[in-house]
Design a protein around this motif. Structure first.
Motif, PDB file in Angstrom:
ATOM      1  N   GLY A 160       0.723  -1.291   0.053  1.00 23.76           N
ATOM      2  CA  GLY A 160      -0.068   0.178  -0.146  1.00 23.76           C
ATOM      3  C   GLY A 160       0.906   1.362  -0.159  1.00 23.76           C
ATOM      4  N   SER A 161       0.103   2.447   0.141  1.00 22.58           N
ATOM      5  CA  SER A 161       0.889   3.648  -0.102  1.00 22.58           C
ATOM      6  C   SER A 161       0.265   4.519   1.244  1.00 22.58           C
ATOM      7  N   LEU A 162       1.153   5.512   1.603  1.00 21.05           N
ATOM      8  CA  LEU A 162       0.817   6.679   2.472  1.00 21.05           C
ATOM      9  C   LEU A 162       1.482   7.825   2.114  1.00 21.05           C
ATOM     10  N   ARG A 163       0.911   8.748   2.519  1.00 23.30           N
ATOM     11  CA  ARG A 163       1.557  10.142   2.300  1.00 23.30           C
ATOM     12  C   ARG A 163       1.609  11.006   3.580  1.00 23.30           C
ATOM     13  N   LEU A 164       2.921  11.151   4.256  1.00 26.08           N
ATOM     14  CA  LEU A 164       3.305  11.687   5.266  1.00 26.08           C
ATOM     15  C   LEU A 164       3.233  13.340   5.176  1.00 26.08           C
TER      16      LEU A 164
ATOM     17  N   VAL B 206      15.090   2.665  -0.255  1.00 24.76           N
ATOM     18  CA  VAL B 206      13.650   3.388  -0.605  1.00 24.76           C
ATOM     19  C   VAL B 206      13.595   4.150  -1.977  1.00 24.76           C
ATOM     20  N   LYS B 207      14.675   4.070  -2.569  1.00 26.37           N
ATOM     21  CA  LYS B 207      14.845   4.756  -3.819  1.00 26.37           C
ATOM     22  C   LYS B 207      13.767   4.127  -4.917  1.00 26.37           C
TER      23      LYS B 207
ATOM     24  N   PHE C 247       9.200   9.388  -2.078  1.00 26.01           N
ATOM     25  CA  PHE C 247       8.962  10.458  -2.946  1.00 26.01           C
ATOM     26  C   PHE C 247       8.904  11.872  -2.058  1.00 26.01           C
ATOM     27  N   ILE C 248       9.945  12.641  -2.098  1.00 26.85           N
ATOM     28  CA  ILE C 248       9.672  13.856  -0.999  1.00 26.85           C
ATOM     29  C   ILE C 248       9.358  15.065  -2.133  1.00 26.85           C
TER      30      ILE C 248
ATOM     31  N   ARG D  54       5.782  10.787   0.290  1.00 31.00           N
ATOM     32  CA  ARG D  54       4.873   9.855  -0.606  1.00 31.00           C
ATOM     33  C   ARG D  54       5.783   8.642  -0.518  1.00 31.00           C
ATOM     34  N   MET D  55       4.916   7.678   0.432  1.00 25.54           N
ATOM     35  CA  MET D  55       5.531   6.090   0.241  1.00 25.54           C
ATOM     36  C   MET D  55       4.863   5.256  -0.400  1.00 25.54           C
TER      37      MET D  55
END
Length: 118
Positions: free
Chosen positions: A16-20, A64-65, A69-70, A82-83
């Motif tokens: 899944g994805s998350l955005r911090l 994490v590359k 994304f920052i 963004r993960m």
């Protein structure tokens, strides 16, 4: 003085994805390099990525590359992480940090917990 508050953490399934988000208070946000770090239980703090004050350069470790994304919005004094394609080993407390000089972080947030279940 800069104060940083992270948000957006939570529990997500593997893949899944998350955005911090990291909201900054104080002046001169646009002049700071903004970094993300994480610390898993029983492990040392790990660098996750950084975006330069100019917004034109980002750098990520191999772990994490291509997945993380920052970005930054200077008008909102906010930096994002963004993960994607999350893995259980991404489970950690994630911290954002601000630094006026290359390679040095002067201010830190209190962190937000990300838990990735398998």
């Amino acid at each position: 003085q800069v104060q940083l508050v992270e948000s957006g953490g939570g529990m997500v399934q593997a893949g899944g994805s998350l955005r911090l988000s990291c909201a900054a208070s104080g002046r001169s946000f646009s002049t700071y390099n903004m970094g993300w770090f994480r610390q898993a239980p029983g492990k040392e703090r790990e660098f996750v990525g950084v975006i330069r004050w100019s917004g034109d350069t980002t750098y990520y470790p191999d772990s994490v590359k291509g997945r993380f994304f920052i970005s930054r919005d200077d008008a909102k004094h906010t930096v994002y992480l963004r993960m994607n394609s999350l893995k259980p080993e991404d489970t950690a407390v994630y911290y954002c940090a601000a630094g006026a000089s290359e390679g040095v972080m002067d201010y830190w947030g209190k962190g937000t917990l990300v838990t990735v279940s398998s």
